[in-house]
Each structure stands twice: as structure tokens, then as C-alpha cells.
Design an enzyme around this catalytic site. Sequence first.
Site, PDB file in Angstrom:
ATOM      1  N   CYS A  70       0.971  -1.192  -0.022  1.00 55.73           N
ATOM      2  CA  CYS A  70       0.033   0.126   0.059  1.00 55.73           C
ATOM      3  C   CYS A  70       0.778   1.295   0.153  1.00 55.73           C
ATOM      4  O   CYS A  70       1.691   1.568   0.869  1.00 55.73           O
ATOM      5  CB  CYS A  70      -0.954  -0.121   1.378  1.00 55.73           C
ATOM      6  SG  CYS A  70      -1.752   1.457   1.565  1.00 55.73           S
ATOM      7  N   CYS A 167      -0.445   4.187  -5.978  1.00 53.99           N
ATOM      8  CA  CYS A 167      -1.465   3.762  -5.198  1.00 53.99           C
ATOM      9  C   CYS A 167      -1.662   2.320  -5.805  1.00 53.99           C
ATOM     10  O   CYS A 167      -1.938   2.221  -7.076  1.00 53.99           O
ATOM     11  CB  CYS A 167      -2.649   4.396  -4.890  1.00 53.99           C
ATOM     12  SG  CYS A 167      -3.968   3.521  -4.415  1.00 53.99           S
TER      13      CYS A 167
HETATM   14  N1  DGL Z   1      -4.128   0.812  -1.922  1.00 54.86           N
HETATM   15  C1  DGL Z   1      -3.640   2.117  -1.085  1.00 54.86           C
HETATM   16  C2  DGL Z   1      -2.342   2.834  -1.376  1.00 54.86           C
HETATM   17  O1  DGL Z   1      -1.690   2.244  -2.184  1.00 54.86           O
HETATM   18  C3  DGL Z   1      -4.424   2.763  -0.507  1.00 54.86           C
HETATM   19  C4  DGL Z   1      -5.939   3.260  -0.825  1.00 54.86           C
HETATM   20  C5  DGL Z   1      -6.529   4.050  -0.117  1.00 54.86           C
HETATM   21  O2  DGL Z   1      -7.102   3.358   1.084  1.00 54.86           O
HETATM   22  O3  DGL Z   1      -6.698   5.295   0.049  1.00 54.86           O
HETATM   23  O4  DGL Z   1      -2.232   3.888  -1.398  1.00 54.86           O
END
Ligand code: DGL
Length: 238
Positions: A70, A167
Site C-alpha cells: 500500500c 497507489c
Molecule cells: N491502496 C492504497 C495505496 O496504495 C490505499 C488506498 C486508500 O485506502 O486510500 O495507497
Amino acid sequence: MRIGLMDSGLGGINVLKEFVKKYPNNYYVYFGDNKNLPYGDKKEEEIVSLANNNIKFLESFNLDMIIVACGTMSSQFDKLSSNIKLINIITPTKEYLKKSKYNRIGVIATKRSIESNAFLMNNKLVIQKAAIEFVPYIEKNIGDKETILHDNLDLFIDRVDCLILGCTHYPLLSEDIKEILNVDLIDMGKVIVDSLNITNDSKQEINIYFSKLDENTKNNVNKILKDINYNLEQKELN
Ligand code: DGL
């Protein structure tokens, strides 16, 4: 090897897919905290506290390493704590890009990731944009796709040589992004698997937990992992 991965929802499933593709014979456990999604708009303290809670859950699986799959949690990496080797997804991406042919680098990521400046590199021009509408669209189908894409991508046209999908949710929109911005897209999941050298030393087993398991999530996981076998359960953390 026993490998844990965590994300706020579906995004890290893209990263898990890349791991299973390159290192199929391992034990994988995944936690997606979609009950608390999106992380990207939350305050730093809250993200750190949620991330440390997710780590605590994964630590109970006797793992060799935990991948912070993430961008948002990785942007707060220096504040996370774990008894197990913790690997963030932004550092390998920057290492790869610092040595690359790309000089003008675009980044789209969540609000918190962009504000943390975690993607800046001193030897490269980096243009950043918080694409805050992408995650709600991907997870819950909120908003008009074309409007969201143009609002967040048009500023990069003719200004960058590549775009970091900062993201882990964003690779799910890769094809649409490519139609607007015809540059190389940097998928952090692909970069991290190439940066590691993991032995394939056990039977494949994949256990996936989401803090809120609804039909939409089930279908999306299935769409991403296609022919891969996995167990899927709901697990709410306290
Ligand atoms: N998938 C996550 C990232 O890489 C976060 C998405 C979120 O919850 O805002 O930042």
C-alpha cells in the site's frame, strides 16, 4: 517462505498476484482493511495506528516477511513497527527509477502519500497529483470514469516520460490511463517482486482476509486472481 501482505483493500491483491506469478510456491497471507478504506484521506496518526494493527494480525502467522502493499502505509513506513522483516513498496520503486532512463516522472497517489513527499527523488523531476477519486471509483464504482481520469491525468500530457501508479489500486485502471497518457506506467507491485529474490520452497497456499467481505469484494478479488486458488474469509480486527 511465509509471506504476508497488507493493504487498505483490493490494491494489494494486484501485488499478491505479481508475487504468486513470480514466486508461486510459497505460503501467502493477505489482509485488506476495506472496512476502514480509504486510508489515503486519513490523518498520519490514524494510518500508522491502523497499519500497526494490521501488522500485529499478520505477525500471528509466523511469517518471514511482511510486504506493505500500500502506497499510503508505505509513505509512513518509518513510523511502523514490527517484529518481522517489513518491506515497503515505495523504496524499491524509487531505487528502480533513480537508475532508469526516465528523467521527468509523474506520480499519482493518494492525498496522504503525495503530501508526505515520499516519492520525490533528488536526481529527477517529479510532478505529483493526488488522484483522490480513483480508489472510491475502483472499490465502490463512485463517480464518472472519464471525468475522473481526465481531471487527474491531463496535467501530465507532454510533461512526463513515465507515470508511477503510486497507489496499489491504480493498476486496475492501467488500460484506461494508457488511453489518455501514452507513457510507460510504473506498477509498484511488479517493481517490488523484481527487486526481491525469494526462494520457492513450499506448497502454494494463499489465505486472504478482508475486514468487510461483501459480494463486490469477492467478485473483484476473483477478477484479479482469476485461475489462482485461494481461501477468502472475513476478519475484523479490534
Ligand atoms: N491502496 C492504497 C495505496 O496504495 C490505499 C488506498 C486508500 O485506502 O486510500 O495507497
